[in-house]
Scaffold this motif. Structure first.
Motif, PDB file in Angstrom:
ATOM      1  N   ARG A 187      32.034  59.453  34.950  1.00 17.94           N
ATOM      2  CA  ARG A 187      32.410  58.909  36.254  1.00 17.94           C
ATOM      3  C   ARG A 187      32.550  57.389  36.220  1.00 17.94           C
ATOM      4  O   ARG A 187      33.004  56.794  37.187  1.00 17.94           O
ATOM      5  N   GLU A 188      32.161  56.746  35.129  1.00 21.87           N
ATOM      6  CA  GLU A 188      32.306  55.302  35.004  1.00 21.87           C
ATOM      7  C   GLU A 188      32.593  54.963  33.549  1.00 21.87           C
ATOM      8  O   GLU A 188      32.024  55.577  32.633  1.00 21.87           O
ATOM      9  N   ILE A 189      33.477  54.005  33.343  1.00 17.04           N
ATOM     10  CA  ILE A 189      33.778  53.530  32.003  1.00 17.04           C
ATOM     11  C   ILE A 189      33.634  52.009  32.015  1.00 17.04           C
ATOM     12  O   ILE A 189      34.192  51.321  32.869  1.00 17.04           O
ATOM     13  N   ARG A 190      32.847  51.503  31.056  1.00 16.78           N
ATOM     14  CA  ARG A 190      32.580  50.076  30.962  1.00 16.78           C
ATOM     15  C   ARG A 190      33.290  49.522  29.719  1.00 16.78           C
ATOM     16  O   ARG A 190      33.092  50.025  28.609  1.00 16.78           O
ATOM     17  N   VAL A 191      34.086  48.497  29.966  1.00 12.39           N
ATOM     18  CA  VAL A 191      34.910  47.913  28.914  1.00 12.39           C
ATOM     19  C   VAL A 191      34.407  46.499  28.647  1.00 12.39           C
ATOM     20  O   VAL A 191      34.412  45.648  29.546  1.00 12.39           O
ATOM     21  N   VAL A 194      43.948  50.165  32.795  1.00 12.58           N
ATOM     22  CA  VAL A 194      43.147  51.308  32.349  1.00 12.58           C
ATOM     23  C   VAL A 194      43.050  52.351  33.449  1.00 12.58           C
ATOM     24  O   VAL A 194      43.192  53.567  33.210  1.00 12.58           O
ATOM     25  N   ALA A 195      42.801  51.905  34.695  1.00  9.80           N
ATOM     26  CA  ALA A 195      42.709  52.855  35.805  1.00  9.80           C
ATOM     27  C   ALA A 195      44.032  53.585  36.007  1.00  9.80           C
ATOM     28  O   ALA A 195      44.055  54.799  36.260  1.00  9.80           O
ATOM     29  N   LYS A 196      45.162  52.867  35.867  1.00  9.71           N
ATOM     30  CA  LYS A 196      46.466  53.504  36.041  1.00  9.71           C
ATOM     31  C   LYS A 196      46.718  54.537  34.953  1.00  9.71           C
ATOM     32  O   LYS A 196      47.211  55.649  35.239  1.00  9.71           O
ATOM     33  N   ARG A 197      46.392  54.227  33.696  1.00 13.36           N
ATOM     34  CA  ARG A 197      46.609  55.195  32.603  1.00 13.36           C
ATOM     35  C   ARG A 197      45.706  56.412  32.769  1.00 13.36           C
ATOM     36  O   ARG A 197      46.128  57.546  32.479  1.00 13.36           O
ATOM     37  N   ILE A 198      44.471  56.203  33.235  1.00 11.48           N
ATOM     38  CA  ILE A 198      43.572  57.349  33.453  1.00 11.48           C
ATOM     39  C   ILE A 198      44.138  58.261  34.539  1.00 11.48           C
ATOM     40  O   ILE A 198      44.129  59.494  34.415  1.00 11.48           O
ATOM     41  N   ILE A 203      36.886  57.794  38.952  1.00  9.94           N
ATOM     42  CA  ILE A 203      36.304  57.162  37.764  1.00  9.94           C
ATOM     43  C   ILE A 203      36.333  55.655  37.998  1.00  9.94           C
ATOM     44  O   ILE A 203      37.390  55.090  38.306  1.00  9.94           O
ATOM     45  N   ARG A 204      35.205  55.040  37.857  1.00 10.85           N
ATOM     46  CA  ARG A 204      35.087  53.596  38.070  1.00 10.85           C
ATOM     47  C   ARG A 204      35.299  52.876  36.737  1.00 10.85           C
ATOM     48  O   ARG A 204      34.636  53.174  35.742  1.00 10.85           O
ATOM     49  N   VAL A 205      36.224  51.915  36.745  1.00 16.57           N
ATOM     50  CA  VAL A 205      36.532  51.130  35.551  1.00 16.57           C
ATOM     51  C   VAL A 205      35.933  49.742  35.747  1.00 16.57           C
ATOM     52  O   VAL A 205      36.311  49.019  36.670  1.00 16.57           O
TER      53      VAL A 205
END
Length: 559
Positions: free
Chosen positions: A507-511, A530-534, A544-546
């Motif tokens: 639910r969250e991705i940290r870059v 990244v949010a657009k590609r997901i 999903i939180r980026v």
């Protein structure tokens, strides 16, 4: 006033006393003159003196008489004095009254003069007010006359303008008729036909606009409904935590030693044939050290056979009669465990009233798995999820928990009764007195019956959430892992990315980006990309939180 009266009275008294003395002397002298011839005055005085000196009796009489006269004179003087005092008092009162009257007269005269002066002032003020009012009236009259003149002038101008407007209107009407005739001639349409076409065009445009508005409203309602539904489902998923289960097709029983395998087989396989005949469970003995496998399509029967074999191994005496005795004991124990498991499940979800047969069937699901997920735990988990969604939506939590807890009750009898477990479970629930809402939710949770109630929809949602959560079932676990790997791969494909971590079950991705290669503005661009590609490449529940983290560190050592 009183002092002067007293002096006057004393003077009067003195005069009266002198008069009395003279009167006495006169009387005496008269008596002597009657007896003797007239004498001279000197003789008479001498005689009188001699008489007085020679006649003491006469002297006393004279004195007495004089005293009486004095007393009378004093009385008269006192009377006169009292009258004088009374007269003086009356005169004083009269003078006071006169003074008071004079004062009153002066005051009245003063008041009269003041009134006269006030009257004169009022008369003067009235004359001035009258003069002012007359002048004001004259000015108002002049203004009214002037206003009437202006009104007359405006009325004349208005009449002239109205006449001009009427003339222009007639001219415009004439021009409009000529224009309409010219338009009809050029267009080849009459005014009624043009009007109909215009109304039709406006009507079509209005319909298109209305349809677009309706479509936008429906789309907005759909988006809002999906958003709220995702919120409710996400909250329910976040609040439930259940253990991961793995599918088990066989049961394994560990032995104290490999020599026990021979005793289990028995002479010429007598014991193993008796065990399989009594329990209905296949006993697999292979090269696995200190372990045997039990296989059966019925999980309850398989668990009963496992307990039976465990008792036999512990006892050490393995023969056909002992197998039957151990089986009966294990069967009774399994039935008690099923009842206890069903009661524990009811207590766990907060349901107190349920038919004993349904409780027993729930307990039997303790030994049933579906895609590696324990069915009883799946039902309890689904009931909790449904209760959370019901609380978010303001519905009856108990009813929804009951529907969800019993939706897979038919799986306890799928080996004994032909048909879908949803329809079987609905018949069982109807047989044991469950409400129509519960029965409909059970039979419709796999869309084998058309869904008609909100409880049925939420039952389907809770069933799907429990079955599709990460780690619940083996096949979904693989998809879950692939999705997390794909998330990290999408983020790693961006330029300047140092590390990527998928958190909170995806639910969250940290870059983590390199601070020397990526500035703050570019970090925002990376997060958006990244949010657009997901969104374009992955399918996932909720959101999903980026989070892009750009961190600069300066490190120095003090030596």
């Amino acid at each position: 006033m009183n002092g002067s009266g007293a002096v006057l009275a004393l003077a009067i008294v003195g005069c009266l006393a002198a008069i009395a003395a003279l009167s006495v002397l006169v009387v005496v002298l008269r008596r002597g003159s009657l007896q003797t011839p007239p004498r001279t005055a000197a003789e008479r005085r001498e005689d009188a003196q001699l008489t007085v000196a020679d006649n003491p009796q006469a002297t006393s009489e004279v004195q007495t008489y004089a005293a009486e006269l004095r007393t009378q004179a004093e009385r008269e003087a006192a009377d006169i004095l009292s009258r004088v005092e009374s007269a003086a008092t009356a005169a004083g009162e009269t003078r006071k009254e006169a003074e008071a009257a004079a004062t009153a007269a002066r005051e009245e005269a003063t008041a009269a003069r003041e009134e006269a002066r006030s009257a004169r002032e009022e008369a003067r003020s009235a004359k001035e007010e009258t003069r002012r009012v007359r002048a004001e009236l004259e000015r108002r009259e002049d203004r009214l006359v002037e206003r009437e003149q202006r009104m007359d002038e405006l009325a004349r101008r208005a009449e002239q303008r109205a006449a001009d407007l009427d003339a222009r209107k007639e001219e415009l009407d004439k021009l409009g008729v000529e224009r309409r005739q010219e338009l009809e001639r050029v267009a080849g349409l009459s005014s009624d036909q043009a009007k109909s076409e215009l109304v039709s065009a406006i009507e079509n445009q209005a319909k298109r606009d209305a349809a677009r508005i309706v479509r936008d409203i429906e789309a907005e309602a759909q988006r809002e409904g999906n958003k709220r539904a995702r919120k409710v489902v996400t909250l329910a998923i976040q609040r439930i935590a259940s253990e991961q289960t793995s599918e088990s097709v066989v049961s394994v029983l560990h032995l104290p030693g490999d020599e026990m395998k021979g005793r289990i087989i028995g002479r010429e396989g007598r014991n193993i044939r008796a065990f399989e005949a009594v329990t209905g469970v296949n006993l697999i003995i292979d090269d696995t050290p200190e372990a045997v496998l039990l296989s059966c399509f019925d999980p309850v029967r398989r668990e009963t056979g496992r307990l039976t074999l465990e008792r036999l191994v512990l006892d050490g005496r393995i023969h056909p009669q002992r197998i039957e005795e151990a089986y009966e004991r294990s069967k009774a124990e399994i039935e008690a465990l099923c009842v206890r498991a069903g009661e524990d499940a009811l207590i766990d979800v907060g349901i107190t009233d349920m038919h004993p047969e349904l409780t027993n069937l729930l307990g039997r699901l303790r030994y049933r798995t579906s895609y590696g997920q324990n069915v009883l735990k799946h039902l309890v988990e689904s009931a909790h999820i449904a209760g959370m969604m019901a609380s978010e939506l303001g519905m009856d939590m108990v009813l929804l928990k009951r529907c969800t807890l019993l939706h897979d009750i038919g799986k306890a009898l799928t080996h004994e009764v032909q048909g879908s477990h949803a329809l079987i479970g609905a018949e069982i629930a109807r047989k044991y007195g469950e409400s129509e809402d519960v029965v409909h939710a059970i039979e419709a949770h796999h869309n084998e019956v058309e869904v008609r109630t909100v409880e049925a929809v939420l039952t389907q949602a809770a069933d799907a959430i429990s079955g599709s959560r990460p780690g619940a079932r083996r096949e979904s676990l693989e998809a879950y892992v692939r999705r997390l790997e794909r998330l990290e791969a999408i983020a790693n494909a961006q330029e300047g990315v140092d590390k990527v971590f998928a958190m909170q079950a995806g639910r969250e991705i940290r870059v983590m980006v390199k601070p020397g290669d990526v500035d703050d503005i570019q970090a925002q661009v990376i997060a958006r990309d990244v949010a657009k590609r997901i969104e374009d490449e992955l399918t996932y529940p909720g959101q999903i939180r980026v989070t892009v983290i750009r961190e600069s560190r300066a490190i120095e050592f003090a030596r």
